[in-house]
Design a protein around this motif. Structure first.
Motif, PDB file in Angstrom:
ATOM      1  N   ASP A  75       0.721  -1.367  -0.293  1.00 11.35           N
ATOM      2  CA  ASP A  75      -0.243  -0.001   0.215  1.00 11.35           C
ATOM      3  C   ASP A  75       1.387   1.054   0.312  1.00 11.35           C
ATOM      4  OD1 ASP A  75      -2.363   1.675   0.133  1.00 11.35           O
ATOM      5  OD2 ASP A  75      -2.343   1.329   1.982  1.00 11.35           O
ATOM      6  N   ILE A  76       2.394   1.271  -0.470  1.00 13.79           N
ATOM      7  CA  ILE A  76       2.746   2.380  -1.186  1.00 13.79           C
ATOM      8  C   ILE A  76       3.100   2.706  -2.246  1.00 13.79           C
ATOM      9  CG2 ILE A  76       5.429   2.986  -0.898  1.00 13.79           C
ATOM     10  CD1 ILE A  76       5.733   0.686   1.060  1.00 13.79           C
ATOM     11  N   ARG A  77       2.978   4.703  -1.991  1.00 17.52           N
ATOM     12  CA  ARG A  77       2.883   4.603  -3.530  1.00 17.52           C
ATOM     13  C   ARG A  77       4.239   5.171  -4.469  1.00 17.52           C
ATOM     14  NH1 ARG A  77      -2.085   8.829  -2.073  1.00 17.52           N
ATOM     15  NH2 ARG A  77      -0.173   9.613  -1.053  1.00 17.52           N
ATOM     16  N   VAL A  78       4.339   5.319  -5.253  1.00 17.15           N
ATOM     17  CA  VAL A  78       5.465   6.254  -6.168  1.00 17.15           C
ATOM     18  C   VAL A  78       5.174   6.208  -6.984  1.00 17.15           C
ATOM     19  CG1 VAL A  78       7.587   4.835  -8.224  1.00 17.15           C
ATOM     20  CG2 VAL A  78       6.183   3.305  -5.820  1.00 17.15           C
ATOM     21  N   PHE A  79       4.524   7.030  -7.440  1.00 21.64           N
ATOM     22  CA  PHE A  79       4.180   8.282  -8.335  1.00 21.64           C
ATOM     23  C   PHE A  79       3.541   9.174  -8.238  1.00 21.64           C
ATOM     24  CE2 PHE A  79       4.107   5.013 -11.515  1.00 21.64           C
ATOM     25  CZ  PHE A  79       4.968   4.810 -12.863  1.00 21.64           C
ATOM     26  N   PRO A  80       3.467  10.183  -8.455  1.00 29.37           N
ATOM     27  CA  PRO A  80       2.374  11.328  -7.573  1.00 29.37           C
ATOM     28  C   PRO A  80       0.805  11.241  -7.572  1.00 29.37           C
ATOM     29  CG  PRO A  80       4.454  12.238  -9.377  1.00 29.37           C
ATOM     30  CD  PRO A  80       4.082  10.885  -9.542  1.00 29.37           C
ATOM     31  N   PRO A  81       0.409  11.877  -6.765  1.00 30.67           N
ATOM     32  CA  PRO A  81      -0.769  11.507  -5.953  1.00 30.67           C
ATOM     33  C   PRO A  81      -1.588  12.110  -7.255  1.00 30.67           C
ATOM     34  CG  PRO A  81       0.018  12.179  -3.750  1.00 30.67           C
ATOM     35  CD  PRO A  81       1.312  12.048  -5.082  1.00 30.67           C
ATOM     36  N   ARG A  82      -2.577  11.601  -8.266  1.00 29.60           N
ATOM     37  CA  ARG A  82      -3.280  12.018  -9.570  1.00 29.60           C
ATOM     38  C   ARG A  82      -4.268  13.926  -8.340  1.00 29.60           C
ATOM     39  NH1 ARG A  82      -6.390   7.784 -11.925  1.00 29.60           N
ATOM     40  NH2 ARG A  82      -5.059   6.078 -12.344  1.00 29.60           N
ATOM     41  N   ASN A  83      -4.434  13.957  -7.705  1.00 33.63           N
ATOM     42  CA  ASN A  83      -4.996  15.296  -7.217  1.00 33.63           C
ATOM     43  C   ASN A  83      -3.565  16.192  -7.544  1.00 33.63           C
ATOM     44  OD1 ASN A  83      -2.830  14.706  -4.712  1.00 33.63           O
ATOM     45  ND2 ASN A  83      -4.202  15.925  -3.490  1.00 33.63           N
ATOM     46  N   TYR A 742      13.943  12.811  -2.218  1.00 37.19           N
ATOM     47  CA  TYR A 742      12.770  13.802  -1.851  1.00 37.19           C
ATOM     48  C   TYR A 742      11.600  13.748  -3.121  1.00 37.19           C
ATOM     49  CZ  TYR A 742      15.475  17.075  -0.235  1.00 37.19           C
ATOM     50  OH  TYR A 742      16.538  18.454   0.705  1.00 37.19           O
ATOM     51  N   HIS A 743      11.225  12.758  -3.821  1.00 37.54           N
ATOM     52  CA  HIS A 743      10.393  12.258  -5.434  1.00 37.54           C
ATOM     53  C   HIS A 743       9.656  11.185  -4.066  1.00 37.54           C
ATOM     54  CE1 HIS A 743       8.266  10.188  -8.048  1.00 37.54           C
ATOM     55  NE2 HIS A 743       8.277  10.604  -9.131  1.00 37.54           N
ATOM     56  N   ALA A 744      10.475   9.821  -3.169  1.00 37.57           N
ATOM     57  CA  ALA A 744       9.616   9.557  -2.346  1.00 37.57           C
ATOM     58  C   ALA A 744       9.062  10.113  -1.799  1.00 37.57           C
ATOM     59  CB  ALA A 744      10.725   8.120  -2.079  1.00 37.57           C
ATOM     60  N   SER A 745       9.748  11.360  -0.824  1.00 30.41           N
ATOM     61  CA  SER A 745       9.195  11.891  -0.236  1.00 30.41           C
ATOM     62  C   SER A 745       8.057  12.591   0.035  1.00 30.41           C
ATOM     63  CB  SER A 745      10.482  12.977   1.088  1.00 30.41           C
ATOM     64  OG  SER A 745      11.106  11.849   1.570  1.00 30.41           O
ATOM     65  N   THR A 746       8.090  13.079  -0.942  1.00 35.28           N
ATOM     66  CA  THR A 746       7.175  13.759  -1.478  1.00 35.28           C
ATOM     67  C   THR A 746       5.938  12.841  -2.490  1.00 35.28           C
ATOM     68  OG1 THR A 746       8.611  15.907  -2.283  1.00 35.28           O
ATOM     69  CG2 THR A 746       6.348  15.855  -3.042  1.00 35.28           C
ATOM     70  N   CYS A 747       5.393  12.083  -2.607  1.00 36.53           N
ATOM     71  CA  CYS A 747       4.471  11.373  -2.928  1.00 36.53           C
ATOM     72  C   CYS A 747       4.086  10.476  -2.049  1.00 36.53           C
ATOM     73  CB  CYS A 747       5.344  10.499  -4.216  1.00 36.53           C
ATOM     74  SG  CYS A 747       5.953  11.351  -5.889  1.00 36.53           S
ATOM     75  N   GLU A 748       4.911  10.143  -1.625  1.00 34.47           N
ATOM     76  CA  GLU A 748       4.377   8.789  -0.412  1.00 34.47           C
ATOM     77  C   GLU A 748       5.337   8.826   1.221  1.00 34.47           C
ATOM     78  OE1 GLU A 748       2.771   7.005   1.280  1.00 34.47           O
ATOM     79  OE2 GLU A 748       2.691   5.927  -0.361  1.00 34.47           O
ATOM     80  N   PRO A 749       4.557  10.408   2.025  1.00 35.71           N
ATOM     81  CA  PRO A 749       5.000  11.289   2.948  1.00 35.71           C
ATOM     82  C   PRO A 749       4.381  10.129   3.889  1.00 35.71           C
ATOM     83  CG  PRO A 749       3.094  12.105   1.875  1.00 35.71           C
ATOM     84  CD  PRO A 749       3.534  11.273   1.000  1.00 35.71           C
ATOM     85  N   GLU A 750       3.461   9.309   4.395  1.00 38.97           N
ATOM     86  CA  GLU A 750       3.261   8.334   5.473  1.00 38.97           C
ATOM     87  C   GLU A 750       3.987   6.934   5.581  1.00 38.97           C
ATOM     88  OE1 GLU A 750       1.435   9.703   7.312  1.00 38.97           O
ATOM     89  OE2 GLU A 750       0.233  11.041   6.202  1.00 38.97           O
ATOM     90  N   ARG A 751       4.773   6.891   4.520  1.00 37.78           N
ATOM     91  CA  ARG A 751       5.884   5.755   4.416  1.00 37.78           C
ATOM     92  C   ARG A 751       6.622   5.348   3.742  1.00 37.78           C
ATOM     93  NH1 ARG A 751       2.682   0.873   4.522  1.00 37.78           N
ATOM     94  NH2 ARG A 751       4.871   0.080   4.837  1.00 37.78           N
ATOM     95  N   LEU A 752       6.952   6.849   3.332  1.00 38.12           N
ATOM     96  CA  LEU A 752       8.470   6.695   2.755  1.00 38.12           C
ATOM     97  C   LEU A 752       8.945   8.379   3.542  1.00 38.12           C
ATOM     98  CD1 LEU A 752       8.190   5.212  -0.749  1.00 38.12           C
ATOM     99  CD2 LEU A 752       9.368   3.865   1.317  1.00 38.12           C
TER     100      LEU A 752
END
Length: 853
Positions: A75-83, A742-752
């Motif tokens: 349940d970890i996101r890699v791409f930027p959130p669609r919003n 920076y990419h991961a911390s922005t796209c998945e701040p809760e887990r990465l």
């Protein structure tokens, strides 16, 4: 389906999976566990913060494949959130031509028939992605935590607390017994934990604990034997298990990384995996046979669908990949325009240009994106300064041990192991560096040891229960003064912690020096570094090595703002060591004997760029001769004017009035750096987006907004391509790591990412942080390092690497190095090269294509 469930309930796993005599079983389990553990990237400790791509160990797969696996397994996101992407589209950050170009560059989108209209429509909803459960999920009768913590949450918290106690070697006064290893420590701790049953809603957990496997190997065999999963799913299941404690798994992976660099091995990650598996054994014993059979059925049914679910997720994420690419095309379009504007003119027009001023000073800066604005400003103030971009450890693979300490500190990228040692030498003059210059060393050493002893004694006494009052009473105004510095921060300049414990009279004379090298080895090292920098020809009479460091207070993640190329340290030690080495007359003579043109009176100066205040500080200036000191003095007004220019550029992003007078603006930034309540002392490397490997002429004068890493490289001075190979296998990997952290911390701040900085609690003195008092160890960057409270300051784009070198030379490096090939072929970064002076070529899928204007 009912028939299938009935068959599953009556079935039993293959008995051979539980047979201890099955020698082949151990090997098969070993392979699966090893594969799962190798999927976890390391996370360095707070005092050595190195930016890391959290998906580093998965780069042999494409980004979209990894995104699908992370979604389904963790349940970890890699791409930027669609919003976020929807906002970029609505605001015009991404325009139709960018989306069209992204669709054209994505063969999978063309194959799937995805067009612009469908891509735009998809932005309205988040992707519908499946999720594979673990045993603890199907056993839990309250997975949403309606009446208690979910078992997933409770287990992660319990394992995390045990790991914090086990790995703490700096914070606690009483250290536990660790000789049996992490698994044995956890097992012993759990059997004495009388509160965990109430936390999980399991008053009869003691029965489950009686079934706890005695060893790591037993835990692995027991769980995999009973689950009945298809063997091809074992490694994926085990990876999903590790992702539930990804923070601690990353810490254990770091311990393994360091052990391998030293030629050894480390088993902590395997122990952690066994701990999480053993929890499944405990919970199974707490459920009746009917519940256990039902759980097995549900798990087996779901995991038999794993290949199909992963393919489904990958297909669903195709549109996210297209929008990710469209965001990058938008940035690349702007970058190409800026670089085309300064590209070298054709030869027939070159005679009309004014002659460039003679180079009087050369200044080598770290490639860090924060160096780009200050380099540009210095060049505009005094064009006779030639600035150079080079990795911030300045080619010195060293570890530094400050005098009177055992704190050996690597000062190089985490990809490498130190090969040289640096120690401190107290020397007032150049003569003091010789064998007879020991007069100051011994008293300085004794004095520092006494101060450290007193500090340790005071620190221990202040931790006793009644010390909170008695220590304040004893210290009095000194304690209040410390609080006052936080409440009303003063505009004080940066002060290096390396001088802590030294008497004031010794601090200016305490200098880091290389240890254990004879003259020939020194000359070899100096020649290699100068060649890599392109300074083995055309040396100026004054050369600066400008490292960089940040300035902040009460900041657990302070080293993340220092130099990632120096293992999270400032570049001060490396710059001072290299300047000292190159100023030695014997070394200069040895370089001249090898044909390196060294002008008479050549001097090298170490300096530090404070990235919080944009001040530049020099070191060991008292060792310079009068002509060199005069040239340095002339630079001070240049640095002052250039620093003021950059501070005004940065002020708006820090909510500071850029129209303030020079001194008032500097005081504001210094006060901000000394404010213990300031969560955003600077923006660090937020916004990083590209890496330029080229002569400075390719970008001279271009306003790159502090978003581009700049490394000088002259292909004409690299006939065998060896320097290019070094740059594509070291600095390019380091910049990729920074970019993806920076990419991961922005796209998945809760887990990465590491969450809210206001809630951080340091774990083990240096290991990492909790957000609050528990949960998993947090890795990555805090939200305050990426978001200003209104909008994201970092734009999650993959790194665009642009190289000025023949395409054939670049291809040779790609074909020679698997890691480089994975990064490019699997879309972890973009690779371009300059072409025909004003154009660019893009490399992808084994061929070069022209980049459209």
């Amino acid at each position: 389906m009912e028939a299938l469930q009935t068959a599953r309930a009556e079935a039993r796993p293959d008995p051979s999976l539980r047979d201890p005599a099955d020698a082949d079983l151990g090997r098969r389990i070993e392979v699966a566990c090893d594969k799962a553990c190798r999927a976890i990237a390391p996370a360095w400790p707070l005092d050595r913060a190195i930016a890391v791509n959290p998906h580093w160990e998965r780069i042999s797969l494409s980004v979209r494949t990894v995104a699908a696996r992370m979604a389904v397994l963790g349940d970890i996101r890699v791409f930027p959130p669609r919003n976020q992407l929807r906002q970029a589209w609505a605001s015009g950050r991404i325009v139709a031509v960018d989306l069209g170009e992204a669709l054209a560059q994505c063969p999978a989108a063309q194959l799937a028939g995805l067009d612009a209209a469908a891509a735009i429509e998809a932005l309205a909803e988040p992707p519908d992605l499946p999720r594979l459960p673990l045993l603890i999920d199907v056993l839990d009768d309250d997975p949403r935590g309606q009446g208690r913590l979910s078992w997933r949450q409770a287990i992660s918290h319990q394992v995390s607390q045990v790991c914090a106690a086990y790995f703490d070697a700096h914070q606690a006064d009483w250290q536990p017994e660790r000789s049996g290893g992490l698994y044995a420590f956890w097992r012993d701790t759990l059997t004495h934990d009388h509160g965990i049953g109430a936390l999980m809603g399991l008053p009869g957990i003691a029965h489950g604990l009686s079934a706890l496997p005695a060893t790591r190997e037993d835990a692995e065999r027991w769980v995999l034997g009973r689950l009945g999963l298809p063997e091809e799913a074992w490694a994926d299941y085990l990876e999903a298990v590790l992702l539930t404690v990804n923070g601690w798994a990353s810490w254990c992976a770091y311990l393994g990384w360091e052990a391998r660099l030293a030629g050894g091995s480390d088993d902590h990650l395997r122990d952690l995996l066994a701990i999480r598996l053993a929890w499944g054994a405990i919970l199974l014993e707490c459920r009746d046979d009917k519940a256990a059979r039902s759980a097995f059925v549900a798990l087996q049914v779901e995991w038999e669908r794993a290949p199909a679910l992963l393919q489904q997720a990958e297909a669903a994420l195709l549109v996210d990949e297209v929008w990710q690419l469209a965001l990058e095309v938008s940035y690349q379009r702007e970058l190409a325009q800026r670089l085309r504007a300064v590209a070298p003119l054709p030869a027939e027009f070159s005679g009309d240009q004014p002659e460039e001023p003679a180079v009087e000073v050369q200044a080598a800066f770290c490639i860090d994106v924060r160096s780009e604005p200050i380099r540009r400003a210095i060049e505009s103030v005094w064009p006779a300064v030639q600035t150079i971009g080079f990795a911030g450890f300045f080619g010195l693979p060293v570890a530094y041990t400050p005098m009177a300490t055992a704190a050996r500190r690597p000062q190089l990228p985490g990809l490498l192991a130190p090969a040289l040692e640096v120690t401190d030498r107290v020397a007032d003059t150049l003569a003091d560096f010789g064998p007879s210059g020991d007069a100051l060393q011994a008293p300085a050493l004794r004095g520092r040891l006494r101060r450290f002893e007193w500090t340790a004694r005071w620190g221990a006494s202040s931790r006793w229960p009644n010390a909170a009052f008695s220590s304040v009473e004893a210290i009095g105004a000194g304690y209040l003064g410390k609080l006052g510095q936080w409440l009303r921060p003063a505009p004080a300049a940066r002060r290096s912690l390396d001088g802590a414990g030294l008497a004031h009279r010794y601090r200016p004379a305490c200098r880091p020096v290389l240890a254990g090298l004879d003259l020939g080895e020194k000359v070899d090292l100096a020649a290699r570094v100068l060649h890599a920098m392109g300074l083995d020809r055309g040396l100026a009479r004054l050369v600066l090595f400008v490292g960089h460091g940040s300035q902040s207070t009460n900041n657990a993640q302070a080293s993340a703002l220092d130099c990632g190329a120096c293992c999270g340290q400032t570049g001060e030690v490396n710059a001072r060591v290299l300047a000292k080495l190159l100023n030695e007359p014997e070394v200069q003579a040895g370089l001249r004997a090898r044909g390196i043109a060294m002008p008479a009176g050549a001097a090298f100066v170490a300096a530090l760029h404070n990235t919080t205040t944009d001040e530049i500080e020099g070191f060991d200036l008292d060792l310079l001769d009068a002509p060199a000191l005069s040239r340095w003095s002339r630079l001070q007004s240049v640095f002052a004017q250039a620093g003021d220019q950059v501070r005004r550029e940065r002020a708006v992003a820090l909510a500071i009035d850029p129209r303030l007078p020079h001194h008032a603006l500097l005081d504001q930034l210094r006060s901000r750096a000394n404010d213990g309540a300031q969560t955003r002392p600077e923006w660090g490397l937020a916004g990083n987006a590209a890496f330029l490997i080229a002569p400075r002429a390719r970008s001279l004068g271009a306003v790159l907004e502090g978003r581009v890493f700049l490394h000088d490289h002259d292909a004409g001075n690299d006939s065998d391509g060896s320097v290019l190979e070094l740059l594509m296998t070291a600095p390019m990997l380091v910049t990729h790591w920074i970019n993806w952290q920076y990419h991961a911390s922005t796209c998945e701040p809760e887990r990465l990412g590491s969450g809210n900085k206001l809630l951080h609690n340091v774990v083990g003195g240096r290991i990492g942080v909790f957000e609050g008092n528990g949960g998993d160890l947090r890795i990555g960057l805090a939200r305050q390092s990426l978001h200003d409270g209104t909008r994201w300051r970092h734009e999650p784009v993959r790194l665009t690497v642009i190289i000025d070198a023949p395409a054939e030379a670049i291809e040779r490096v790609i074909s020679k190095h698997t890691v480089v090939r994975h990064l490019i072929d699997n879309d972890w970064l973009h690779l371009w090269c300059f072409a025909d002076d004003v154009g660019f070529m893009r490399y992808g899928r084994g061929r070069w294509e022209a980049v459209q204007s």
